[in-house]
Design a protein around this motif. Structure first.
Motif, PDB file in Angstrom:
ATOM      1  N   ILE A 115       0.840  -1.206   0.016  1.00  0.00           N
ATOM      2  CA  ILE A 115       0.042  -0.049   0.065  1.00  0.00           C
ATOM      3  C   ILE A 115       0.848   1.031   0.160  1.00  0.00           C
ATOM      4  N   ALA A 116       0.714   2.189  -1.030  1.00  0.00           N
ATOM      5  CA  ALA A 116       1.292   3.227  -1.120  1.00  0.00           C
ATOM      6  C   ALA A 116       0.511   4.260  -0.583  1.00  0.00           C
ATOM      7  N   THR A 117       0.723   5.077   0.228  1.00  0.00           N
ATOM      8  CA  THR A 117       0.029   6.333   1.009  1.00  0.00           C
ATOM      9  C   THR A 117       0.877   7.606   0.897  1.00  0.00           C
ATOM     10  N   ARG A 118      -0.133   8.754   0.805  1.00  0.00           N
ATOM     11  CA  ARG A 118       0.306   9.960   0.905  1.00  0.00           C
ATOM     12  C   ARG A 118      -0.335  10.888   1.753  1.00  0.00           C
ATOM     13  N   PHE A 119       0.277  11.849   2.531  1.00  0.00           N
ATOM     14  CA  PHE A 119      -0.665  12.827   3.209  1.00  0.00           C
ATOM     15  C   PHE A 119       0.062  14.011   2.948  1.00  0.00           C
ATOM     16  N   GLY A 120      -0.613  15.229   2.917  1.00  0.00           N
ATOM     17  CA  GLY A 120      -0.212  16.534   2.611  1.00  0.00           C
ATOM     18  C   GLY A 120      -0.866  17.482   2.986  1.00  0.00           C
ATOM     19  N   ALA A 121      -0.224  18.805   3.202  1.00  0.00           N
ATOM     20  CA  ALA A 121      -0.833  19.907   3.295  1.00  0.00           C
ATOM     21  C   ALA A 121      -0.290  21.396   2.471  1.00  0.00           C
ATOM     22  N   SER A 122      -0.958  22.150   2.235  1.00  0.00           N
ATOM     23  CA  SER A 122      -0.631  23.385   1.434  1.00  0.00           C
ATOM     24  C   SER A 122      -1.154  24.499   1.725  1.00  0.00           C
ATOM     25  N   ALA A 123      -0.447  25.637   1.769  1.00  0.00           N
ATOM     26  CA  ALA A 123      -1.273  26.894   2.042  1.00  0.00           C
ATOM     27  C   ALA A 123      -0.446  28.134   1.222  1.00  0.00           C
ATOM     28  N   ALA A 124      -1.009  29.258   1.042  1.00  0.00           N
ATOM     29  CA  ALA A 124      -0.711  30.165   0.154  1.00  0.00           C
ATOM     30  C   ALA A 124      -1.034  31.718   0.666  1.00  0.00           C
ATOM     31  N   HIS A 125      -0.568  32.584   0.448  1.00  0.00           N
ATOM     32  CA  HIS A 125      -1.143  33.883   0.695  1.00  0.00           C
ATOM     33  C   HIS A 125      -0.568  34.902  -0.439  1.00  0.00           C
ATOM     34  N   ALA A 126      -1.398  35.625  -1.009  1.00  0.00           N
ATOM     35  CA  ALA A 126      -1.101  36.541  -1.997  1.00  0.00           C
ATOM     36  C   ALA A 126      -1.993  37.868  -1.878  1.00  0.00           C
ATOM     37  N   ARG A 127      -1.323  39.060  -2.020  1.00  0.00           N
ATOM     38  CA  ARG A 127      -2.060  40.394  -2.115  1.00  0.00           C
ATOM     39  C   ARG A 127      -2.115  40.592  -3.520  1.00  0.00           C
ATOM     40  N   ASP A 159     -22.738  46.905  -7.187  1.00  0.00           N
ATOM     41  CA  ASP A 159     -23.226  47.671  -8.373  1.00  0.00           C
ATOM     42  C   ASP A 159     -22.196  48.812  -8.735  1.00  0.00           C
ATOM     43  N   GLY A 160     -21.514  48.726  -9.735  1.00  0.00           N
ATOM     44  CA  GLY A 160     -20.603  49.865 -10.463  1.00  0.00           C
ATOM     45  C   GLY A 160     -19.523  49.849  -9.770  1.00  0.00           C
ATOM     46  N   VAL A 161     -19.163  49.056  -8.669  1.00  0.00           N
ATOM     47  CA  VAL A 161     -17.825  49.016  -7.880  1.00  0.00           C
ATOM     48  C   VAL A 161     -16.795  48.144  -8.501  1.00  0.00           C
ATOM     49  N   THR A 162     -15.485  48.521  -8.364  1.00  0.00           N
ATOM     50  CA  THR A 162     -14.482  47.680  -8.882  1.00  0.00           C
ATOM     51  C   THR A 162     -13.634  47.261  -7.711  1.00  0.00           C
ATOM     52  N   VAL A 163     -13.100  46.140  -7.536  1.00  0.00           N
ATOM     53  CA  VAL A 163     -12.203  45.747  -6.321  1.00  0.00           C
ATOM     54  C   VAL A 163     -10.799  45.932  -7.151  1.00  0.00           C
ATOM     55  N   ARG A 164     -10.142  46.667  -6.536  1.00  0.00           N
ATOM     56  CA  ARG A 164      -8.707  46.774  -7.147  1.00  0.00           C
ATOM     57  C   ARG A 164      -7.564  46.143  -6.488  1.00  0.00           C
ATOM     58  N   TYR A 165      -7.565  45.664  -5.327  1.00  0.00           N
ATOM     59  CA  TYR A 165      -6.715  44.838  -4.438  1.00  0.00           C
ATOM     60  C   TYR A 165      -7.426  44.212  -3.536  1.00  0.00           C
ATOM     61  N   MET A 166      -7.046  43.069  -3.180  1.00  0.00           N
ATOM     62  CA  MET A 166      -7.652  41.999  -2.154  1.00  0.00           C
ATOM     63  C   MET A 166      -6.469  40.916  -1.841  1.00  0.00           C
ATOM     64  N   ASP A 167      -6.482  40.311  -0.445  1.00  0.00           N
ATOM     65  CA  ASP A 167      -5.909  39.254   0.015  1.00  0.00           C
ATOM     66  C   ASP A 167      -6.585  38.005  -0.486  1.00  0.00           C
ATOM     67  N   TYR A 168      -5.759  36.885  -0.993  1.00  0.00           N
ATOM     68  CA  TYR A 168      -6.131  35.688  -1.241  1.00  0.00           C
ATOM     69  C   TYR A 168      -5.447  34.851  -0.243  1.00  0.00           C
ATOM     70  N   ASP A 169      -6.140  34.092   0.417  1.00  0.00           N
ATOM     71  CA  ASP A 169      -5.671  33.103   1.382  1.00  0.00           C
ATOM     72  C   ASP A 169      -6.069  31.578   1.311  1.00  0.00           C
ATOM     73  N   VAL A 170      -5.406  30.509   1.140  1.00  0.00           N
ATOM     74  CA  VAL A 170      -6.024  29.248   0.964  1.00  0.00           C
ATOM     75  C   VAL A 170      -4.952  28.263   1.889  1.00  0.00           C
TER      76      VAL A 170
END
Length: 297
Positions: A115-127, A159-170
């Motif tokens: 039996i081959a097994t794999r366990f993992g975790a990943s994370a990222a942050h970006a502005r 309505d009519g609003v544009t997001v220019r910047y935001m944080d992405y976290d996963v």
């Protein structure tokens, strides 16, 4: 370009993945079908210029850390990119056999006797930055709301609003196994958009989505024909809750991974993602039939 100092420490520079989910880390095209499943595509980041380190920190325990120019460099020039960087890291533990097949991909064509097994975790942050003010977002094909709308598109959140910047976290966790022709891969994702900077008021301060994907398969004809089932679900901020379920068949004419033919059948309910080369169109509900072929040279 990579420089191997030691099995515990390697340096790299070039176009590199943001380490957001497992399939972003070298397994292409060894997947169930010819492209990622719905949940993977919705939550993942992309590829961008960067530097990274990787290695085997402990026996059968591997790590990678990456620093990239942004979340996705596709179509972006230096003049419309911000100075913010993307940070990501991933670990994986292979406790039983110390490997998970070619490229760490899906399917047990190799017929593991142990039996081959794999366990993992990943994370990222970006502005993340929208890009040129007079264009739709061109690099952020991964950054969508659960209805498939680009988060940087004018009117996406108000309505009519544009997001220019935001944080992405996963953050994601994954697990898989392979044994005598049987294979399983599952992954769970949690992602937040926050810290919005927009040209008008917004009705919320953050958006939290989470979800999963799962794939299970079996080589019904060893070395030649495999059948598999796939599924995914997104628990989203707006309670649309997109999902998919389906399956397919993979045929290997030569009994190895150099050439594969695939038949893929999916039912999708309110897809939150889409691309020019994958299975999905943003917002679609319906059935997808895909015939594909993959070559590994």
């Amino acid at each position: 370009l990579q420089y191997r100092l030691d099995r515990r420490l390697n340096f790299g520079i070039g176009m590199a993945p943001n380490l957001t989910i497992r399939s972003m880390q070298g397994s292409f095209p060894v997947w169930a079908g010819s492209d990622r499943q719905m949940s993977e595509e919705f939550f993942r980041g992309g590829f961008a210029s960067g530097v990274f380190v990787t290695g085997e920190a402990l026996p059968r325990f591997y790590y990678t850390a990456s620093l990239n120019t942004n979340l996705s460099q596709l179509g972006i020039t230096a003049t419309n990119d911000s100075r913010d960087l993307a940070y990501s890291g991933s670990v994986q533990w292979l406790p039983t056999t110390g490997e998970f097949g070619p490229r760490g991909g899906f399917g047990d064509l190799e017929h593991h006797e142990s039996i081959a097994t794999r366990f993992g975790a990943s994370a990222a942050h970006a502005r993340e930055y929208r890009g040129a003010a007079d264009s739709l977002p061109n690099n952020e094909t991964q950054l969508r709301l659960s209805d498939g709308v680009y988060v940087f598109e004018t009117g996406a959140l108000a309505d009519g609003v544009t997001v220019r910047y935001m944080d992405y976290d996963v953050f994601s966790v994954d697990a898989g196994l392979k044994y005598r022709g049987f294979s399983f891969q599952g992954e769970y994702y949690v992602r937040q958009y926050s810290n919005f900077e927009a040209d008008g008021p917004l009705p919320l301060e953050s958006i939290l989505d989470h979800g999963f994907m799962a794939e299970a398969g079996y080589m019904v004809v060893p070395k030649h024909l495999g059948l598999y089932a796939v599924g995914g679900y997104v628990f989203d901020e707006f309670e649309r809750n997109p999902w998919e379920a389906g399956g397919g068949a993979a045929f290997y004419p030569f009994g190895n991974r150099s050439w594969r033919l695939t038949l893929h059948l999916l039912h999708v309910d309110r897809s939150p993602t889409g691309s020019n080369f994958g299975y999905y169109t943003a917002g679609q509900t319906g059935t997808i039939l895909s015939l594909g072929t993959d070559f590994i040279l």
